[in-house]
Design a protein around this motif. Structure first.
Motif, PDB file in Angstrom:
ATOM      1  N   MET A   1       0.685  -1.091   0.057  1.00  0.00           N
ATOM      2  CA  MET A   1      -0.011  -0.175  -0.268  1.00  0.00           C
ATOM      3  C   MET A   1       0.938   1.246   0.096  1.00  0.00           C
ATOM      4  SD  MET A   1      -3.051   1.135  -0.168  1.00  0.00           S
ATOM      5  CE  MET A   1      -4.006   2.107   0.603  1.00  0.00           C
ATOM      6  N   THR A   2       1.895   1.277   0.774  1.00  0.00           N
ATOM      7  CA  THR A   2       2.779   2.413   1.001  1.00  0.00           C
ATOM      8  C   THR A   2       3.318   2.715  -0.412  1.00  0.00           C
ATOM      9  OG1 THR A   2       3.221   1.949   3.254  1.00  0.00           O
ATOM     10  CG2 THR A   2       4.841   3.435   2.016  1.00  0.00           C
ATOM     11  N   GLN A   3       3.959   1.621  -1.110  1.00  0.00           N
ATOM     12  CA  GLN A   3       4.429   1.878  -2.429  1.00  0.00           C
ATOM     13  C   GLN A   3       3.429   2.591  -3.648  1.00  0.00           C
ATOM     14  OE1 GLN A   3       7.693   1.844  -3.057  1.00  0.00           O
ATOM     15  NE2 GLN A   3       7.128   2.927  -4.977  1.00  0.00           N
ATOM     16  N   GLU A   4       2.161   2.113  -3.345  1.00  0.00           N
ATOM     17  CA  GLU A   4       1.190   2.458  -4.293  1.00  0.00           C
ATOM     18  C   GLU A   4       0.956   4.062  -4.050  1.00  0.00           C
ATOM     19  OE1 GLU A   4      -2.460   0.240  -3.947  1.00  0.00           O
ATOM     20  OE2 GLU A   4      -1.306  -1.591  -4.119  1.00  0.00           O
ATOM     21  N   ILE A   5       1.080   4.479  -2.715  1.00  0.00           N
ATOM     22  CA  ILE A   5       0.804   5.961  -2.452  1.00  0.00           C
ATOM     23  C   ILE A   5       1.916   6.688  -2.933  1.00  0.00           C
ATOM     24  CG2 ILE A   5       0.607   7.595  -0.440  1.00  0.00           C
ATOM     25  CD1 ILE A   5      -0.911   5.273   1.002  1.00  0.00           C
ATOM     26  N   ILE A   6       3.108   6.291  -2.749  1.00  0.00           N
ATOM     27  CA  ILE A   6       4.354   6.888  -3.187  1.00  0.00           C
ATOM     28  C   ILE A   6       4.312   7.136  -4.751  1.00  0.00           C
ATOM     29  CG2 ILE A   6       6.943   6.501  -3.391  1.00  0.00           C
ATOM     30  CD1 ILE A   6       6.899   5.507  -0.435  1.00  0.00           C
ATOM     31  N   THR A   7       3.896   6.085  -5.466  1.00  0.00           N
ATOM     32  CA  THR A   7       3.880   6.205  -6.803  1.00  0.00           C
ATOM     33  C   THR A   7       2.874   7.156  -7.315  1.00  0.00           C
ATOM     34  OG1 THR A   7       4.465   3.662  -7.055  1.00  0.00           O
ATOM     35  CG2 THR A   7       3.332   4.750  -8.948  1.00  0.00           C
ATOM     36  N   LYS A   8       1.758   7.159  -6.543  1.00  0.00           N
ATOM     37  CA  LYS A   8       0.757   8.256  -6.772  1.00  0.00           C
ATOM     38  C   LYS A   8       1.089   9.673  -6.431  1.00  0.00           C
ATOM     39  CE  LYS A   8      -4.377   8.590  -6.699  1.00  0.00           C
ATOM     40  NZ  LYS A   8      -5.445   8.002  -6.127  1.00  0.00           N
ATOM     41  N   LEU A   9       1.978   9.863  -5.272  1.00  0.00           N
ATOM     42  CA  LEU A   9       2.491  11.142  -5.012  1.00  0.00           C
ATOM     43  C   LEU A   9       3.553  11.517  -5.933  1.00  0.00           C
ATOM     44  CD1 LEU A   9       2.425  10.841  -1.096  1.00  0.00           C
ATOM     45  CD2 LEU A   9       1.044  12.062  -2.773  1.00  0.00           C
ATOM     46  N   LYS A  10       4.073  10.802  -6.825  1.00  0.00           N
ATOM     47  CA  LYS A  10       5.120  11.150  -7.996  1.00  0.00           C
ATOM     48  C   LYS A  10       4.688  12.280  -8.832  1.00  0.00           C
ATOM     49  CE  LYS A  10       8.401   7.245  -7.587  1.00  0.00           C
ATOM     50  NZ  LYS A  10       8.956   6.216  -8.306  1.00  0.00           N
ATOM     51  N   ASP A  11       3.252  12.060  -8.838  1.00  0.00           N
ATOM     52  CA  ASP A  11       2.473  13.065 -10.025  1.00  0.00           C
ATOM     53  C   ASP A  11       2.051  14.299  -9.204  1.00  0.00           C
ATOM     54  OD1 ASP A  11       0.775  14.328 -11.659  1.00  0.00           O
ATOM     55  OD2 ASP A  11      -0.246  12.396 -12.335  1.00  0.00           O
ATOM     56  N   ASP A  12       2.659  15.573  -9.595  1.00  0.00           N
ATOM     57  CA  ASP A  12       2.405  16.621  -8.836  1.00  0.00           C
ATOM     58  C   ASP A  12       0.778  17.054  -8.695  1.00  0.00           C
ATOM     59  OD1 ASP A  12       4.912  17.407  -8.547  1.00  0.00           O
ATOM     60  OD2 ASP A  12       4.962  18.899 -10.094  1.00  0.00           O
ATOM     61  N   VAL A  13       0.002  16.627  -9.745  1.00  0.00           N
ATOM     62  CA  VAL A  13      -1.479  16.605  -9.428  1.00  0.00           C
ATOM     63  C   VAL A  13      -1.993  16.000  -8.295  1.00  0.00           C
ATOM     64  CG1 VAL A  13      -3.697  16.102 -10.555  1.00  0.00           C
ATOM     65  CG2 VAL A  13      -1.570  16.952 -12.090  1.00  0.00           C
ATOM     66  N   ASN A  14      -1.304  14.722  -8.010  1.00  0.00           N
ATOM     67  CA  ASN A  14      -1.809  14.231  -6.893  1.00  0.00           C
ATOM     68  C   ASN A  14      -1.173  14.709  -5.619  1.00  0.00           C
ATOM     69  OD1 ASN A  14      -3.527  12.173  -8.038  1.00  0.00           O
ATOM     70  ND2 ASN A  14      -1.786  10.965  -8.826  1.00  0.00           N
ATOM     71  N   TYR A  15       0.398  14.874  -5.651  1.00  0.00           N
ATOM     72  CA  TYR A  15       0.998  15.313  -4.380  1.00  0.00           C
ATOM     73  C   TYR A  15       0.530  16.726  -3.980  1.00  0.00           C
ATOM     74  CZ  TYR A  15       5.092  16.422  -1.545  1.00  0.00           C
ATOM     75  OH  TYR A  15       5.835  16.651  -0.387  1.00  0.00           O
ATOM     76  N   TYR A  16      -0.047  17.727  -4.889  1.00  0.00           N
ATOM     77  CA  TYR A  16      -0.142  19.180  -4.276  1.00  0.00           C
ATOM     78  C   TYR A  16      -1.835  19.116  -4.476  1.00  0.00           C
ATOM     79  CZ  TYR A  16       4.581  20.207  -4.951  1.00  0.00           C
ATOM     80  OH  TYR A  16       5.906  20.325  -4.920  1.00  0.00           O
ATOM     81  N   GLY A  17      -2.476  18.111  -5.112  1.00  0.00           N
ATOM     82  CA  GLY A  17      -3.771  18.091  -5.252  1.00  0.00           C
ATOM     83  C   GLY A  17      -4.681  17.676  -3.936  1.00  0.00           C
ATOM     84  N   GLU A  18      -5.878  17.199  -4.303  1.00  0.00           N
ATOM     85  CA  GLU A  18      -6.980  16.551  -3.367  1.00  0.00           C
ATOM     86  C   GLU A  18      -6.154  15.329  -2.650  1.00  0.00           C
ATOM     87  OE1 GLU A  18      -9.557  17.687  -1.748  1.00  0.00           O
ATOM     88  OE2 GLU A  18      -9.186  19.409  -2.846  1.00  0.00           O
ATOM     89  N   PHE A  19      -5.457  14.420  -3.369  1.00  0.00           N
ATOM     90  CA  PHE A  19      -5.098  13.162  -2.631  1.00  0.00           C
ATOM     91  C   PHE A  19      -3.883  13.510  -1.790  1.00  0.00           C
ATOM     92  CE2 PHE A  19      -1.881   9.897  -2.781  1.00  0.00           C
ATOM     93  CZ  PHE A  19      -2.565   8.898  -2.274  1.00  0.00           C
ATOM     94  N   GLY A  20      -3.029  14.590  -2.113  1.00  0.00           N
ATOM     95  CA  GLY A  20      -2.021  14.971  -1.332  1.00  0.00           C
ATOM     96  C   GLY A  20      -2.365  15.516  -0.002  1.00  0.00           C
ATOM     97  N   LYS A  21      -3.724  16.162   0.004  1.00  0.00           N
ATOM     98  CA  LYS A  21      -4.156  17.084   1.265  1.00  0.00           C
ATOM     99  C   LYS A  21      -4.444  16.278   2.319  1.00  0.00           C
ATOM    100  CE  LYS A  21      -5.788  20.902  -1.648  1.00  0.00           C
ATOM    101  NZ  LYS A  21      -6.847  21.575  -1.969  1.00  0.00           N
ATOM    102  N   GLN A  22      -4.376  14.731   2.186  1.00  0.00           N
ATOM    103  CA  GLN A  22      -4.664  14.019   3.517  1.00  0.00           C
ATOM    104  C   GLN A  22      -3.248  13.859   4.345  1.00  0.00           C
ATOM    105  OE1 GLN A  22      -4.805   9.662   2.491  1.00  0.00           O
ATOM    106  NE2 GLN A  22      -4.560  10.332   0.228  1.00  0.00           N
TER     107      GLN A  22
END
Length: 168
Positions: A1-22
């Motif tokens: 699960m952690t690796q999936e999150i990290i992979t998702k956070l590599k994309d700035d849209v996710n890192y700075y967007g709604e997903f990253g706000k958690q």
């Protein structure tokens, strides 16, 4: 699960967007230390943050520089600047003279052999996210440059004499 999150956070849209706000991040630390009443509120982008981001992208992710809207106005108080902000639905835009100054700074940094040889050494990875639970809170961060033997975090400052204290 952690690796999936990290992979998702590599994309700035996710890192700075709604997903990253958690996740909490570095910007939350300053708020917690300097003004805890503002913690959790949306942080407004300042011109210093915009310029630092532009420097960072010119250095490490030049393909993202075209995302910046640069306006040829003398100041942010001009009618033309305010109209450009409305036109682009942006609270803050980069001035042409600021962009030119930052381009000059990046060119100077890239002429520094020691600095560039360490930043751009073969095998380095750029913009590597990570997450960690600290005291029950999930935190995120991105390392600018991960080397075999160190992590490099590129910072800019408008207050050079105070940098050593603020960088702690």
């Amino acid at each position: 699960m952690t690796q999936e999150i990290i992979t998702k956070l590599k994309d700035d849209v996710n890192y700075y967007g709604e997903f990253g706000k958690q996740f909490l991040s570095y910007s939350n630390i300053g708020t917690l230390l300097d003004n805890p009443k503002e913690f959790g509120k949306k942080q407004e982008t300042t011109s210093a943050m915009l310029k630092g981001s532009f420097f960072h992208h010119l250095m490490l992710e030049p393909e993202k520089v075209n995302d910046y809207i640069i306006v040829d106005c003398s100041t942010r108080n001009t009618k033309a600047y305010k109209e450009a902000c409305v036109e682009h639905d942006a609270p803050l835009l980069l001035l042409q003279k600021e962009a030119e100054e930052i381009i000059t700074m990046v060119e100077a940094a890239k002429k520094n052999f020691k600095f560039c040889s360490e930043v751009f050494e073969e095998g380095n990875t750029f913009e590597m996210p990570a997450i960690k639970e600290i005291f029950g809170q999930m935190w995120k961060g991105k390392a600018d440059v991960v080397c075999a033997d160190k992590v490099i975090d590129i910072k800019t400052t408008g207050r050079f004499r105070e940098f050593n204290r603020s960088a702690r």
